[in-house]
Design a protein around this motif. Structure first.
Motif, PDB file in Angstrom:
ATOM      1  N   VAL A   1       0.856  -1.227  -0.019  1.00  0.00           N
ATOM      2  CA  VAL A   1      -0.054  -0.325  -0.162  1.00  0.00           C
ATOM      3  C   VAL A   1       0.969   1.295  -0.123  1.00  0.00           C
ATOM      4  CG1 VAL A   1      -1.710   1.270   1.184  1.00  0.00           C
ATOM      5  CG2 VAL A   1      -1.771  -1.208   1.129  1.00  0.00           C
ATOM      6  N   GLU A   2       0.906   2.025  -1.169  1.00  0.00           N
ATOM      7  CA  GLU A   2       1.548   3.293  -1.295  1.00  0.00           C
ATOM      8  C   GLU A   2       0.746   4.486  -0.691  1.00  0.00           C
ATOM      9  OE1 GLU A   2       2.927   1.340  -5.309  1.00  0.00           O
ATOM     10  OE2 GLU A   2       0.903   1.683  -4.122  1.00  0.00           O
ATOM     11  N   SER A   3       1.499   5.571  -0.229  1.00  0.00           N
ATOM     12  CA  SER A   3       1.017   6.923   0.056  1.00  0.00           C
ATOM     13  C   SER A   3       1.907   7.882  -0.182  1.00  0.00           C
ATOM     14  CB  SER A   3       0.162   6.608   1.504  1.00  0.00           C
ATOM     15  OG  SER A   3       1.301   6.564   2.322  1.00  0.00           O
ATOM     16  N   GLY A   4       1.409   8.988  -0.183  1.00  0.00           N
ATOM     17  CA  GLY A   4       2.358  10.305  -0.317  1.00  0.00           C
ATOM     18  C   GLY A   4       2.443  11.073  -1.521  1.00  0.00           C
ATOM     19  N   GLY A   5       1.634  10.363  -2.608  1.00  0.00           N
ATOM     20  CA  GLY A   5       1.738  11.069  -3.858  1.00  0.00           C
ATOM     21  C   GLY A   5       0.864  12.355  -3.661  1.00  0.00           C
ATOM     22  N   GLY A   6       1.093  13.252  -4.889  1.00  0.00           N
ATOM     23  CA  GLY A   6       0.075  14.386  -4.808  1.00  0.00           C
ATOM     24  C   GLY A   6       0.666  15.556  -5.815  1.00  0.00           C
ATOM     25  N   LEU A   7       0.001  16.698  -5.906  1.00  0.00           N
ATOM     26  CA  LEU A   7       0.578  17.660  -6.835  1.00  0.00           C
ATOM     27  C   LEU A   7       1.445  18.677  -6.030  1.00  0.00           C
ATOM     28  CD1 LEU A   7       0.108  19.455  -9.224  1.00  0.00           C
ATOM     29  CD2 LEU A   7      -1.647  20.320  -8.067  1.00  0.00           C
ATOM     30  N   VAL A   8       2.722  18.875  -6.684  1.00  0.00           N
ATOM     31  CA  VAL A   8       3.649  19.744  -5.969  1.00  0.00           C
ATOM     32  C   VAL A   8       4.315  20.636  -7.093  1.00  0.00           C
ATOM     33  CG1 VAL A   8       5.593  18.292  -6.399  1.00  0.00           C
ATOM     34  CG2 VAL A   8       5.828  19.660  -4.482  1.00  0.00           C
ATOM     35  N   GLN A   9       4.738  21.890  -6.835  1.00  0.00           N
ATOM     36  CA  GLN A   9       5.262  22.700  -8.007  1.00  0.00           C
ATOM     37  C   GLN A   9       6.843  22.248  -8.183  1.00  0.00           C
ATOM     38  OE1 GLN A   9       5.067  26.700  -6.132  1.00  0.00           O
ATOM     39  NE2 GLN A   9       3.235  27.059  -7.600  1.00  0.00           N
ATOM     40  N   ALA A  10       7.286  22.551  -9.113  1.00  0.00           N
ATOM     41  CA  ALA A  10       8.813  22.260  -9.622  1.00  0.00           C
ATOM     42  C   ALA A  10       9.686  22.800  -8.397  1.00  0.00           C
ATOM     43  CB  ALA A  10       8.972  22.754 -10.886  1.00  0.00           C
ATOM     44  N   GLY A  11      10.578  22.245  -8.043  1.00  0.00           N
ATOM     45  CA  GLY A  11      11.601  22.470  -7.004  1.00  0.00           C
ATOM     46  C   GLY A  11      11.187  21.918  -5.494  1.00  0.00           C
ATOM     47  N   GLY A  12       9.841  21.405  -5.556  1.00  0.00           N
ATOM     48  CA  GLY A  12       9.246  20.930  -4.502  1.00  0.00           C
ATOM     49  C   GLY A  12       9.988  19.564  -3.993  1.00  0.00           C
ATOM     50  N   SER A  13       9.064  19.210  -2.829  1.00  0.00           N
ATOM     51  CA  SER A  13       9.635  17.829  -2.488  1.00  0.00           C
ATOM     52  C   SER A  13       8.444  16.933  -2.036  1.00  0.00           C
ATOM     53  CB  SER A  13      10.458  17.662  -1.189  1.00  0.00           C
ATOM     54  OG  SER A  13      11.691  18.537  -1.440  1.00  0.00           O
ATOM     55  N   LEU A  14       8.326  15.683  -2.200  1.00  0.00           N
ATOM     56  CA  LEU A  14       7.514  14.767  -1.740  1.00  0.00           C
ATOM     57  C   LEU A  14       8.050  13.404  -1.001  1.00  0.00           C
ATOM     58  CD1 LEU A  14       4.730  14.636  -4.510  1.00  0.00           C
ATOM     59  CD2 LEU A  14       4.508  15.436  -2.164  1.00  0.00           C
ATOM     60  N   ARG A  15       7.381  12.866   0.017  1.00  0.00           N
ATOM     61  CA  ARG A  15       7.975  11.496   0.376  1.00  0.00           C
ATOM     62  C   ARG A  15       6.937  10.434   0.313  1.00  0.00           C
ATOM     63  NH1 ARG A  15       8.416   9.197   6.057  1.00  0.00           N
ATOM     64  NH2 ARG A  15      10.379   7.899   6.430  1.00  0.00           N
ATOM     65  N   LEU A  16       7.119   9.508  -0.620  1.00  0.00           N
ATOM     66  CA  LEU A  16       6.320   8.443  -0.785  1.00  0.00           C
ATOM     67  C   LEU A  16       6.577   7.331   0.154  1.00  0.00           C
ATOM     68  CD1 LEU A  16       6.543   7.927  -4.643  1.00  0.00           C
ATOM     69  CD2 LEU A  16       5.238   9.714  -3.254  1.00  0.00           C
ATOM     70  N   SER A  17       5.804   6.594   0.651  1.00  0.00           N
ATOM     71  CA  SER A  17       5.765   5.629   1.501  1.00  0.00           C
ATOM     72  C   SER A  17       5.065   4.192   0.904  1.00  0.00           C
ATOM     73  CB  SER A  17       5.042   5.722   2.828  1.00  0.00           C
ATOM     74  OG  SER A  17       5.567   7.075   3.508  1.00  0.00           O
ATOM     75  N   CYS A  18       5.556   3.086   1.395  1.00  0.00           N
ATOM     76  CA  CYS A  18       4.983   2.024   0.975  1.00  0.00           C
ATOM     77  C   CYS A  18       4.941   1.009   2.000  1.00  0.00           C
ATOM     78  CB  CYS A  18       5.821   1.425  -0.381  1.00  0.00           C
ATOM     79  SG  CYS A  18       5.261  -0.185  -0.766  1.00  0.00           S
ATOM     80  N   THR A  19       4.040   0.435   2.576  1.00  0.00           N
ATOM     81  CA  THR A  19       4.076  -0.619   3.765  1.00  0.00           C
ATOM     82  C   THR A  19       3.408  -1.859   3.091  1.00  0.00           C
ATOM     83  OG1 THR A  19       3.353   1.225   5.312  1.00  0.00           O
ATOM     84  CG2 THR A  19       3.072  -1.070   6.002  1.00  0.00           C
ATOM     85  N   ALA A  20       4.172  -3.153   3.372  1.00  0.00           N
ATOM     86  CA  ALA A  20       3.739  -4.260   3.139  1.00  0.00           C
ATOM     87  C   ALA A  20       3.074  -4.957   4.074  1.00  0.00           C
ATOM     88  CB  ALA A  20       5.014  -5.026   2.889  1.00  0.00           C
ATOM     89  N   PHE A  21       2.012  -5.825   3.785  1.00  0.00           N
ATOM     90  CA  PHE A  21       1.158  -6.668   4.395  1.00  0.00           C
ATOM     91  C   PHE A  21       1.288  -7.868   4.085  1.00  0.00           C
ATOM     92  CE2 PHE A  21      -0.688  -2.885   6.899  1.00  0.00           C
ATOM     93  CZ  PHE A  21      -0.654  -2.090   5.996  1.00  0.00           C
ATOM     94  N   GLY A  22       1.129  -9.169   4.990  1.00  0.00           N
ATOM     95  CA  GLY A  22       1.155 -10.280   4.588  1.00  0.00           C
ATOM     96  C   GLY A  22       2.247 -11.148   4.300  1.00  0.00           C
ATOM     97  N   PHE A  23       3.323 -10.511   4.270  1.00  0.00           N
ATOM     98  CA  PHE A  23       4.998 -10.902   4.016  1.00  0.00           C
ATOM     99  C   PHE A  23       5.747  -9.923   4.745  1.00  0.00           C
ATOM    100  CE2 PHE A  23       6.513  -8.470   0.650  1.00  0.00           C
ATOM    101  CZ  PHE A  23       5.503  -7.633   0.200  1.00  0.00           C
ATOM    102  N   THR A  24       7.317 -10.621   4.829  1.00  0.00           N
ATOM    103  CA  THR A  24       8.210  -9.647   5.337  1.00  0.00           C
ATOM    104  C   THR A  24       8.821  -9.114   4.254  1.00  0.00           C
ATOM    105  OG1 THR A  24       8.509 -11.421   7.182  1.00  0.00           O
ATOM    106  CG2 THR A  24      10.337  -9.698   6.778  1.00  0.00           C
ATOM    107  N   PHE A  25       8.676  -7.522   4.125  1.00  0.00           N
ATOM    108  CA  PHE A  25       9.135  -6.964   3.299  1.00  0.00           C
ATOM    109  C   PHE A  25      10.825  -7.061   3.042  1.00  0.00           C
ATOM    110  CE2 PHE A  25       8.564  -4.409  -0.471  1.00  0.00           C
ATOM    111  CZ  PHE A  25       7.958  -3.016  -0.126  1.00  0.00           C
ATOM    112  N   ALA A  26      11.455  -7.290   3.901  1.00  0.00           N
ATOM    113  CA  ALA A  26      12.786  -7.228   4.214  1.00  0.00           C
ATOM    114  C   ALA A  26      13.469  -8.425   3.398  1.00  0.00           C
ATOM    115  CB  ALA A  26      13.446  -6.962   5.479  1.00  0.00           C
TER     116      ALA A  26
END
Length: 118
Positions: A5-30
């Motif tokens: 499950v991802e989150s953190g996307g959106g609309l941003v102006q050029a030069g800006g920043s965003l942080r995307l997150s992704c969480t795993a369920f049902g298995f060990t992501f590592a």
């Protein structure tokens, strides 16, 4: 149920920043190399960044080197993508994935859209 499950996307102006997150369920992501991919309108999906499950070595596409940083939190079963100095050409749907060796995709997330305005 296996899910990314991802989150953190959106609309941003050029030069800006965003942080995307992704969480795993049902298995060990590592247990997998964890990657971020993106697909811009009318283009094929491309690899953006990946982090090895063996030694935490990282890979970045040339287009994002120096601007994007991949990180993980194994306690949260998550991977992140910090995106700085965003450019309009970074506009795409971003997907996280659990992979084997950053080459074979085992599981995909549903994607989160990122739009960078000029």
């Amino acid at each position: 149920e296996v899910q990314l499950v991802e989150s953190g996307g959106g609309l941003v102006q050029a030069g800006g920043s965003l942080r995307l997150s992704c969480t795993a369920f049902g298995f060990t992501f590592a247990d997998y190399a964890r990657g971020w991919y993106r697909q811009a309108p009318g283009k094929e999906r491309e690899g953006v960044s990946c982090i090895s499950s063996r030694d935490n070595s990282t890979y970045y596409a040339d287009s994002v080197k120096g601007r994007f940083t991949i990180s993980t939190d194994d306690a949260k079963n998550a991977v992140y993508l910090q995106m700085n100095s965003l450019k309009p050409e970074d506009t795409a749907v971003y997907y996280c994935a659990a992979t084997t060796g950053c080459n074979v995709i085992n599981y995909w997330g549903q994607g989160t859209p990122v739009t960078v305005s000029s």
